[in-house]
Design a protein around this motif. Sequence first.
Motif, PDB file in Angstrom:
ATOM      1  N   GLY A  84       0.835  -1.192   0.000  1.00 33.28           N
ATOM      2  CA  GLY A  84       0.000   0.000   0.000  1.00 33.28           C
ATOM      3  C   GLY A  84       0.870   1.243   0.000  1.00 33.28           C
ATOM      4  N   ILE A  85       0.335   2.342  -0.460  1.00 34.60           N
ATOM      5  CA  ILE A  85       1.062   3.607  -0.465  1.00 34.60           C
ATOM      6  C   ILE A  85       0.171   4.705   0.109  1.00 34.60           C
ATOM      7  N   LEU A  86       0.801   5.680   0.741  1.00 34.07           N
ATOM      8  CA  LEU A  86       0.080   6.837   1.256  1.00 34.07           C
ATOM      9  C   LEU A  86       0.144   8.000   0.277  1.00 34.07           C
ATOM     10  N   ASN A  87       1.237   8.049  -0.507  1.00 38.17           N
ATOM     11  CA  ASN A  87       1.431   9.112  -1.485  1.00 38.17           C
ATOM     12  C   ASN A  87       1.684   8.503  -2.856  1.00 38.17           C
ATOM     13  N   GLN A  88       1.178   9.145  -3.896  1.00 37.33           N
ATOM     14  CA  GLN A  88       1.438   8.708  -5.254  1.00 37.33           C
ATOM     15  C   GLN A  88       2.751   9.319  -5.744  1.00 37.33           C
ATOM     16  N   SER A  89       3.513   8.517  -6.472  1.00 42.76           N
ATOM     17  CA  SER A  89       4.788   9.000  -7.005  1.00 42.76           C
ATOM     18  C   SER A  89       5.130   8.216  -8.253  1.00 42.76           C
ATOM     19  N   GLY A  90       5.238   8.906  -9.373  1.00 41.26           N
ATOM     20  CA  GLY A  90       5.588   8.245 -10.620  1.00 41.26           C
ATOM     21  C   GLY A  90       4.592   7.161 -10.984  1.00 41.26           C
ATOM     22  N   GLN A  92       3.955   4.624  -9.244  1.00 41.47           N
ATOM     23  CA  GLN A  92       3.318   4.097  -8.037  1.00 41.47           C
ATOM     24  C   GLN A  92       2.078   4.932  -7.706  1.00 41.47           C
ATOM     25  N   THR A  93       1.020   4.684  -8.434  1.00 35.80           N
ATOM     26  CA  THR A  93      -0.230   5.415  -8.233  1.00 35.80           C
ATOM     27  C   THR A  93      -1.193   4.574  -7.403  1.00 35.80           C
ATOM     28  N   PHE A  94      -2.218   5.220  -6.874  1.00 34.59           N
ATOM     29  CA  PHE A  94      -3.235   4.496  -6.106  1.00 34.59           C
ATOM     30  C   PHE A  94      -3.879   3.401  -6.964  1.00 34.59           C
ATOM     31  N   ASP A  95      -4.197   3.747  -8.215  1.00 32.97           N
ATOM     32  CA  ASP A  95      -4.854   2.775  -9.083  1.00 32.97           C
ATOM     33  C   ASP A  95      -3.949   1.581  -9.360  1.00 32.97           C
ATOM     34  N   ALA A  96      -2.674   1.846  -9.608  1.00 37.97           N
ATOM     35  CA  ALA A  96      -1.743   0.765  -9.943  1.00 37.97           C
ATOM     36  C   ALA A  96      -1.486  -0.143  -8.752  1.00 37.97           C
ATOM     37  N   VAL A  97      -1.254   0.456  -7.595  1.00 37.99           N
ATOM     38  CA  VAL A  97      -0.844  -0.313  -6.420  1.00 37.99           C
ATOM     39  C   VAL A  97      -2.025  -0.874  -5.647  1.00 37.99           C
ATOM     40  N   GLN A  98      -3.078  -0.080  -5.472  1.00 40.16           N
ATOM     41  CA  GLN A  98      -4.158  -0.455  -4.561  1.00 40.16           C
ATOM     42  C   GLN A  98      -5.454  -0.888  -5.247  1.00 40.16           C
ATOM     43  N   THR A  99      -5.531  -0.696  -6.554  1.00 39.59           N
ATOM     44  CA  THR A  99      -6.684  -1.201  -7.306  1.00 39.59           C
ATOM     45  C   THR A  99      -6.267  -2.389  -8.168  1.00 39.59           C
ATOM     46  N   PHE A 100      -5.316  -2.179  -9.058  1.00 38.38           N
ATOM     47  CA  PHE A 100      -4.838  -3.256  -9.922  1.00 38.38           C
ATOM     48  C   PHE A 100      -4.069  -4.314  -9.134  1.00 38.38           C
ATOM     49  N   GLY A 101      -3.246  -3.881  -8.173  1.00 34.17           N
ATOM     50  CA  GLY A 101      -2.385  -4.788  -7.421  1.00 34.17           C
ATOM     51  C   GLY A 101      -3.115  -5.924  -6.716  1.00 34.17           C
ATOM     52  N   PRO A 102      -4.126  -5.634  -5.884  1.00 33.03           N
ATOM     53  CA  PRO A 102      -4.842  -6.714  -5.188  1.00 33.03           C
ATOM     54  C   PRO A 102      -5.502  -7.708  -6.137  1.00 33.03           C
ATOM     55  N   ARG A 103      -6.043  -7.203  -7.241  1.00 36.57           N
ATOM     56  CA  ARG A 103      -6.659  -8.125  -8.200  1.00 36.57           C
ATOM     57  C   ARG A 103      -5.592  -9.028  -8.831  1.00 36.57           C
ATOM     58  N   ARG A 135     -10.952   5.429  -2.275  1.00 36.33           N
ATOM     59  CA  ARG A 135     -11.626   4.799  -3.415  1.00 36.33           C
ATOM     60  C   ARG A 135     -10.803   3.633  -3.957  1.00 36.33           C
ATOM     61  N   SER A 136      -9.489   3.815  -4.028  1.00 35.90           N
ATOM     62  CA  SER A 136      -8.637   2.743  -4.546  1.00 35.90           C
ATOM     63  C   SER A 136      -8.619   1.552  -3.596  1.00 35.90           C
ATOM     64  N   LYS A 137      -8.683   1.805  -2.302  1.00 39.88           N
ATOM     65  CA  LYS A 137      -8.740   0.710  -1.332  1.00 39.88           C
ATOM     66  C   LYS A 137     -10.035  -0.095  -1.513  1.00 39.88           C
ATOM     67  N   ALA A 138     -11.127   0.598  -1.740  1.00 42.92           N
ATOM     68  CA  ALA A 138     -12.407  -0.083  -1.958  1.00 42.92           C
ATOM     69  C   ALA A 138     -12.365  -0.904  -3.242  1.00 42.92           C
TER      70      ALA A 138
END
Length: 324
Positions: A84-90, A92-103, A135-138
């Motif tokens: 998980g990430i608290l800040n987006q960087s490059g 490493q976005t919320f969508d990439a890490v916390q939406t796409f990643g878990p799936r 939203r990305s966590k959900a």
Amino acid sequence: MATALNGKLVTVFGGSGFIGRYIVRSLARRGYRVRVAVRRPDLAEHVQPLGVPGQIMPVQANLRYRWSVDRAVEGADAVVNCVGILNQSGAQTFDAVQTFGPRAVAEAARAAGIKRVVHISAIGADPEAESGYARSKAAGEKGMFETVPEAVVFRPSIVFGPEDDFFNRFADMARISPVLPLIGGGGTKFQPVYVGDVAEAVARAVDGEAKEGTIYELGGPDIKTFRECMEDLLSVVRRKRVLVSLPFGLASLNAQFLQLLPKPLLTVDQVKQLKVDNVVSEAAIKDGRTLNGLGVEAHTLAAILPTYLGRFRLHGQYDEHRAV
């Protein structure tokens, strides 16, 4: 520490991070072999002493590259995702890490025939939330359950412990600043949960003690406002600082500039998160979907904060035996 292995292998994605290393330690103590899947295995050597020689092995994996995820779960009996990430960087976005990643983790586990999957989300996960993080966590939870319906999801409140990014950050600020900001007036409620208790809950889920297909909400014994958290912190570090209310609007304006830094103290998205209380729901308490429901006795802030914030006192840990 375990001196004999139980013959089972668990892959822990993000196992070198703050929460991850405690999960790895809890699993190792139970005798599991642990494969720590991280982007930079060369920076994860600190997890190996958490078990006996050969018990813990870092491997390379990046949730944005499915082939590496598939490789990391090969031969595993269970999978834990705590990336998980608290800040987006490059990239490493919320969508990439916390939406796409878990799936991606769930799909890899399903393809490998692994049904025991545990995922770390967060209290506040909501597809309708103002915060992109929430939203990305959900969305990550949705992808997890759609792929592996038997998965167990944990939603912790703010997690504290020796390497946390909340109390340590404000304690460090208190060393040099005469004031500490109270975002939105400091009324936001938290239910801080000790990282060791989160790790114990995850280990019990890997053991099969959690109800499959369930979302658990993890909070500590105390509900604290932002202001009360700062007051507790200042009491532990034995410093007097002025607590200044910072309205959400002004905080967002400041965050727009701060988030240009490599590791910003505050982002606009975090300001949005602070508009919503971060506590265990009544529904979770009623259903037993909590630490207590798993038989985990939660540690208090008062018991843990002094064990790692002493270094922020005027004379560091040497203040331990000085008069308050």
